[in-house]
Motif scaffolding. Sequence first.
Motif, PDB file in Angstrom:
ATOM      1  N   PRO A 172      -9.003  -2.832 -17.309  1.00  0.00           N
ATOM      2  CA  PRO A 172      -8.284  -3.644 -16.320  1.00  0.00           C
ATOM      3  C   PRO A 172      -6.803  -3.298 -16.224  1.00  0.00           C
ATOM      4  O   PRO A 172      -6.205  -3.421 -15.146  1.00  0.00           O
ATOM      5  CB  PRO A 172      -8.493  -5.079 -16.814  1.00  0.00           C
ATOM      6  CG  PRO A 172      -9.784  -5.022 -17.559  1.00  0.00           C
ATOM      7  CD  PRO A 172      -9.790  -3.678 -18.233  1.00  0.00           C
ATOM      8  N   ARG A 173      -6.211  -2.836 -17.328  1.00  0.00           N
ATOM      9  CA  ARG A 173      -4.787  -2.499 -17.312  1.00  0.00           C
ATOM     10  C   ARG A 173      -4.494  -1.321 -16.393  1.00  0.00           C
ATOM     11  O   ARG A 173      -3.351  -1.126 -15.963  1.00  0.00           O
ATOM     12  CB  ARG A 173      -4.315  -2.200 -18.736  1.00  0.00           C
ATOM     13  CG  ARG A 173      -4.314  -3.420 -19.658  1.00  0.00           C
ATOM     14  CD  ARG A 173      -4.014  -3.038 -21.089  1.00  0.00           C
ATOM     15  NE  ARG A 173      -5.060  -2.155 -21.636  1.00  0.00           N
ATOM     16  CZ  ARG A 173      -5.082  -1.709 -22.890  1.00  0.00           C
ATOM     17  NH1 ARG A 173      -4.103  -2.074 -23.722  1.00  0.00           N
ATOM     18  NH2 ARG A 173      -6.060  -0.927 -23.311  1.00  0.00           N
ATOM     19  N   ASP A 174      -5.509  -0.520 -16.089  1.00  0.00           N
ATOM     20  CA  ASP A 174      -5.329   0.641 -15.222  1.00  0.00           C
ATOM     21  C   ASP A 174      -5.647   0.344 -13.758  1.00  0.00           C
ATOM     22  O   ASP A 174      -5.492   1.215 -12.897  1.00  0.00           O
ATOM     23  CB  ASP A 174      -6.236   1.790 -15.680  1.00  0.00           C
ATOM     24  CG  ASP A 174      -5.878   2.288 -17.067  1.00  0.00           C
ATOM     25  OD1 ASP A 174      -4.691   2.181 -17.441  1.00  0.00           O
ATOM     26  OD2 ASP A 174      -6.788   2.768 -17.772  1.00  0.00           O
ATOM     27  N   CYS A 175      -6.121  -0.870 -13.474  1.00  0.00           N
ATOM     28  CA  CYS A 175      -6.615  -1.202 -12.138  1.00  0.00           C
ATOM     29  C   CYS A 175      -5.568  -1.939 -11.298  1.00  0.00           C
ATOM     30  O   CYS A 175      -4.590  -2.472 -11.807  1.00  0.00           O
ATOM     31  CB  CYS A 175      -7.895  -2.032 -12.250  1.00  0.00           C
ATOM     32  SG  CYS A 175      -9.258  -1.102 -12.984  1.00  0.00           S
ATOM     33  N   PHE A 176      -5.831  -1.958  -9.984  1.00  0.00           N
ATOM     34  CA  PHE A 176      -4.911  -2.536  -9.006  1.00  0.00           C
ATOM     35  C   PHE A 176      -5.637  -3.627  -8.214  1.00  0.00           C
ATOM     36  O   PHE A 176      -6.845  -3.562  -8.015  1.00  0.00           O
ATOM     37  CB  PHE A 176      -4.446  -1.467  -8.010  1.00  0.00           C
ATOM     38  CG  PHE A 176      -3.657  -0.347  -8.620  1.00  0.00           C
ATOM     39  CD1 PHE A 176      -2.284  -0.256  -8.426  1.00  0.00           C
ATOM     40  CD2 PHE A 176      -4.286   0.638  -9.382  1.00  0.00           C
ATOM     41  CE1 PHE A 176      -1.559   0.787  -8.982  1.00  0.00           C
ATOM     42  CE2 PHE A 176      -3.562   1.694  -9.938  1.00  0.00           C
ATOM     43  CZ  PHE A 176      -2.202   1.764  -9.739  1.00  0.00           C
ATOM     44  N   ALA A 177      -4.867  -4.602  -7.743  1.00  0.00           N
ATOM     45  CA  ALA A 177      -5.414  -5.606  -6.830  1.00  0.00           C
ATOM     46  C   ALA A 177      -4.339  -5.987  -5.823  1.00  0.00           C
ATOM     47  O   ALA A 177      -3.156  -6.124  -6.178  1.00  0.00           O
ATOM     48  CB  ALA A 177      -5.901  -6.841  -7.581  1.00  0.00           C
ATOM     49  N   HIS A 193      -2.067  -3.970 -12.441  1.00  0.00           N
ATOM     50  CA  HIS A 193      -1.141  -3.608 -11.358  1.00  0.00           C
ATOM     51  C   HIS A 193      -1.390  -4.516 -10.151  1.00  0.00           C
ATOM     52  O   HIS A 193      -2.059  -4.130  -9.194  1.00  0.00           O
ATOM     53  CB  HIS A 193      -1.321  -2.144 -10.962  1.00  0.00           C
ATOM     54  CG  HIS A 193      -1.092  -1.182 -12.086  1.00  0.00           C
ATOM     55  ND1 HIS A 193       0.167  -0.753 -12.448  1.00  0.00           N
ATOM     56  CD2 HIS A 193      -1.967  -0.593 -12.948  1.00  0.00           C
ATOM     57  CE1 HIS A 193       0.066   0.087 -13.475  1.00  0.00           C
ATOM     58  NE2 HIS A 193      -1.214   0.195 -13.796  1.00  0.00           N
ATOM     59  N   PRO A 194      -0.832  -5.749 -10.173  1.00  0.00           N
ATOM     60  CA  PRO A 194      -1.011  -6.665  -9.047  1.00  0.00           C
ATOM     61  C   PRO A 194      -0.016  -6.329  -7.928  1.00  0.00           C
ATOM     62  O   PRO A 194       1.145  -5.989  -8.200  1.00  0.00           O
ATOM     63  CB  PRO A 194      -0.699  -8.039  -9.649  1.00  0.00           C
ATOM     64  CG  PRO A 194      -0.388  -7.789 -11.105  1.00  0.00           C
ATOM     65  CD  PRO A 194      -0.072  -6.354 -11.263  1.00  0.00           C
ATOM     66  N   VAL A 195      -0.473  -6.455  -6.691  1.00  0.00           N
ATOM     67  CA  VAL A 195       0.385  -6.178  -5.534  1.00  0.00           C
ATOM     68  C   VAL A 195       0.281  -7.335  -4.547  1.00  0.00           C
ATOM     69  O   VAL A 195      -0.815  -7.664  -4.080  1.00  0.00           O
ATOM     70  CB  VAL A 195      -0.005  -4.861  -4.835  1.00  0.00           C
ATOM     71  CG1 VAL A 195       0.977  -4.548  -3.702  1.00  0.00           C
ATOM     72  CG2 VAL A 195      -0.063  -3.708  -5.836  1.00  0.00           C
ATOM     73  N   VAL A 196       1.421  -7.934  -4.232  1.00  0.00           N
ATOM     74  CA  VAL A 196       1.493  -9.020  -3.252  1.00  0.00           C
ATOM     75  C   VAL A 196       1.745  -8.410  -1.879  1.00  0.00           C
ATOM     76  O   VAL A 196       2.651  -7.590  -1.710  1.00  0.00           O
ATOM     77  CB  VAL A 196       2.631 -10.002  -3.597  1.00  0.00           C
ATOM     78  CG1 VAL A 196       2.724 -11.113  -2.554  1.00  0.00           C
ATOM     79  CG2 VAL A 196       2.440 -10.566  -4.994  1.00  0.00           C
ATOM     80  N   VAL A 197       0.955  -8.830  -0.899  1.00  0.00           N
ATOM     81  CA  VAL A 197       1.147  -8.374   0.477  1.00  0.00           C
ATOM     82  C   VAL A 197       1.674  -9.550   1.283  1.00  0.00           C
ATOM     83  O   VAL A 197       0.990 -10.563   1.454  1.00  0.00           O
ATOM     84  CB  VAL A 197      -0.167  -7.847   1.087  1.00  0.00           C
ATOM     85  CG1 VAL A 197       0.055  -7.402   2.527  1.00  0.00           C
ATOM     86  CG2 VAL A 197      -0.724  -6.701   0.244  1.00  0.00           C
ATOM     87  N   GLY A 198       2.911  -9.447   1.759  1.00  0.00           N
ATOM     88  CA  GLY A 198       3.499 -10.538   2.523  1.00  0.00           C
ATOM     89  C   GLY A 198       4.342 -11.464   1.663  1.00  0.00           C
ATOM     90  O   GLY A 198       4.791 -11.099   0.576  1.00  0.00           O
ATOM     91  N   GLY A 199       4.522 -12.694   2.153  1.00  0.00           N
ATOM     92  CA  GLY A 199       5.502 -13.576   1.529  1.00  0.00           C
ATOM     93  C   GLY A 199       4.977 -14.887   0.990  1.00  0.00           C
ATOM     94  O   GLY A 199       5.707 -15.893   0.985  1.00  0.00           O
ATOM     95  N   ASP A 200       3.735 -14.936   0.532  1.00  0.00           N
ATOM     96  CA  ASP A 200       3.202 -16.182  -0.021  1.00  0.00           C
ATOM     97  C   ASP A 200       4.056 -16.635  -1.205  1.00  0.00           C
ATOM     98  O   ASP A 200       4.295 -15.875  -2.150  1.00  0.00           O
ATOM     99  CB  ASP A 200       1.752 -15.973  -0.467  1.00  0.00           C
ATOM    100  CG  ASP A 200       1.129 -17.248  -0.994  1.00  0.00           C
ATOM    101  OD1 ASP A 200       0.569 -18.009  -0.190  1.00  0.00           O
ATOM    102  OD2 ASP A 200       1.225 -17.499  -2.219  1.00  0.00           O
ATOM    103  N   SER A 201       4.496 -17.886  -1.178  1.00  0.00           N
ATOM    104  CA  SER A 201       5.443 -18.368  -2.186  1.00  0.00           C
ATOM    105  C   SER A 201       4.836 -18.412  -3.590  1.00  0.00           C
ATOM    106  O   SER A 201       5.522 -18.124  -4.574  1.00  0.00           O
ATOM    107  CB  SER A 201       5.967 -19.754  -1.800  1.00  0.00           C
ATOM    108  OG  SER A 201       4.900 -20.693  -1.694  1.00  0.00           O
ATOM    109  N   VAL A 202       3.559 -18.766  -3.684  1.00  0.00           N
ATOM    110  CA  VAL A 202       2.909 -18.822  -5.001  1.00  0.00           C
ATOM    111  C   VAL A 202       2.817 -17.429  -5.610  1.00  0.00           C
ATOM    112  O   VAL A 202       3.118 -17.218  -6.793  1.00  0.00           O
ATOM    113  CB  VAL A 202       1.504 -19.452  -4.877  1.00  0.00           C
ATOM    114  CG1 VAL A 202       0.739 -19.328  -6.196  1.00  0.00           C
ATOM    115  CG2 VAL A 202       1.617 -20.917  -4.472  1.00  0.00           C
TER     116      VAL A 202
END
Length: 234
Positions: A172-177, A193-202
């Motif tokens: 899991p440490r090598d994976c992206f979401a 490797h988490p990636v936020v798309v846009g501006g969700d405050s949470v």
Amino acid sequence: MSARRVAFFDVDETILQTKTMIAFWQYWQIHRPDRGPRDSRDPGLAGLLTLPREEANRGYYRLYGGVPSAELAEAGRRWYEEYRRGESVVVIAALNALRRHQRCGDTVVLVSGSMRACLEPVAEELGVDLLLCTEQERTAAGVFTGELLRPMIGPAKAAAVTAAMHALRVDPRDCFAYGDHASDLGMLEAVGHPVVVGGDSVLLAAARAGRVGHWRVLPSTGGPLEACREEIAA
């Protein structure tokens, strides 16, 4: 089956610039008005949107009770063929990220609370490896009952992503979401490797806190499919 790395992508407002379930329902109502709610007490989609998220999700799929799965699948393909020709179809940064993962040889998975009728045409066009989505119950004759075999929202997304990483034998440490909504938080926290798309405050607060991995944030600017093809060719 095993993979080196896996990249998981939410679909609605992460890859596509729309909420597929709402957009498809609007298309369905125009092209198949006879398939809409028959009971005057049925709140329809507008009423469902006032309910808690999981309750609304189950209520949405009850709207398709009695519909043959083949009919819904064909309508989904027709809807997507119409949608994909628009001027603001995809989230450019996220789709370009998906293409980069593919060029690197990563396994790419779509994870969505939407249904196969809407998502299979998307998965085919993008050439992804796996689709994890809400699964509708159907009879032996292939008619939807209106109930669900598996919802794919909130905690279910994180569970499905975790199970997929285990099945693919990846760290899991090598994976992206990639996700755009607070309901994607569990999925994002399940990878390194988490990636936020846009501006969700949470999600932005989670990114600032950096509870897991190295968080990135991508803009949610939309554009046509051609814009992404041009970026890839450049």
